[in-house]
Design a protein around this motif. Structure first.
Motif, short mmCIF file in Angstrom:
data_model
loop_
_atom_site.label_atom_id
_atom_site.label_comp_id
_atom_site.label_asym_id
_atom_site.label_seq_id
_atom_site.Cartn_x
_atom_site.Cartn_y
_atom_site.Cartn_z
N LEU A 156 0.83 -1.21 0.00
CA LEU A 156 0.00 0.00 0.00
C LEU A 156 0.86 1.26 0.00
O LEU A 156 0.58 2.21 -0.72
N ALA A 157 1.91 1.26 0.80
CA ALA A 157 2.80 2.41 0.86
C ALA A 157 3.49 2.64 -0.48
O ALA A 157 3.59 3.78 -0.96
N MET A 158 3.96 1.56 -1.11
CA MET A 158 4.63 1.70 -2.41
C MET A 158 3.68 2.18 -3.49
O MET A 158 4.03 3.06 -4.29
N ILE A 162 3.79 5.74 -5.69
CA ILE A 162 3.72 5.85 -7.14
C ILE A 162 2.58 6.79 -7.53
O ILE A 162 2.74 7.67 -8.40
N THR A 163 1.43 6.62 -6.91
CA THR A 163 0.26 7.43 -7.22
C THR A 163 0.51 8.92 -6.97
O THR A 163 0.12 9.77 -7.76
N GLN A 164 1.16 9.22 -5.87
CA GLN A 164 1.35 10.62 -5.48
C GLN A 164 2.56 11.30 -6.10
O GLN A 164 2.57 12.49 -6.30
N GLU A 165 3.61 10.51 -6.40
CA GLU A 165 4.86 11.13 -6.80
C GLU A 165 5.30 10.87 -8.22
O GLU A 165 6.23 11.48 -8.71
N PHE A 166 4.66 9.96 -8.92
CA PHE A 166 5.12 9.60 -10.25
C PHE A 166 4.47 10.44 -11.31
O PHE A 166 3.33 10.74 -11.29
#
Length: 166
Positions: A156-158, A162-166
């Protein structure tokens, strides 16, 4: 484009050889690509989700909409669609379906006549409550059993990263 009989025979021969050698295709670089692996995992997860909530005839996207409407009463359809990353025409069609099943309602905003405020109906609340129980007791329970608590939290953290920073 013309294909010779020899090329067809060679292609058929390779296919037969692959099937005889175990049948499974070699993925090569695909097995190392995150995007491919995430998509394959998503398909498996969606398939299991659909199986778990089959009696309620909800898709993952519809379930997400109902959850957001429950937690965010009085929000407009643009906010909900943008939060879920659903294109406007697709979202309108989805709302039409949910509304025709009496799971939600759209009301013109008093502040902005171009905007519609969304709300769950009583039936929508009841369907959502049943869906949440099915998802928790079957779908998420299977995923939790497969991954274990630490891996679930890490995944979930990974994915959030990805969702927030990619």
């Amino acid at each position: 484009m013309t294909v010779s009989k020899t090329a067809l025979a060679d292609g058929a021969g390779r296919k037969e050889a692959a099937e005889a050698a175990g049948g499974a295709l070699q993925l090569g670089e695909l097995s190392e690509l995150l995007g491919y692996t995430l998509k394959r995992a998503q398909l498996k997860i969606f398939e299991d989700f659909l199986h778990c909530v089959a009696p309620l005839q909800l898709t993952p996207a519809q379930f997400s909409v109902l959850l957001l409407l429950d937690r965010n009463p009085g929000r407009n359809q643009t906010e909900i669609a943008n939060t879920l990353g659903i294109l406007r025409p697709n979202f309108v069609a989805m709302l039409d379906g949910l509304e025709s099943r009496d799971l939600c309602t759209r009301v013109r905003s008093a502040n902005d006549r171009r905007s519609h405020i969304l709300a769950l109906t009583d039936k929508g609340k009841a369907v959502l409550a049943r869906a949440k129980k099915l998802v928790a007791s079957k779908h998420e329970a299977r995923l939790n059993e497969l991954l274990g608590p630490a891996n679930r939290t890490a995944l979930l953290a990974m994915l959030t990263k990805i969702t927030q920073e990619f």
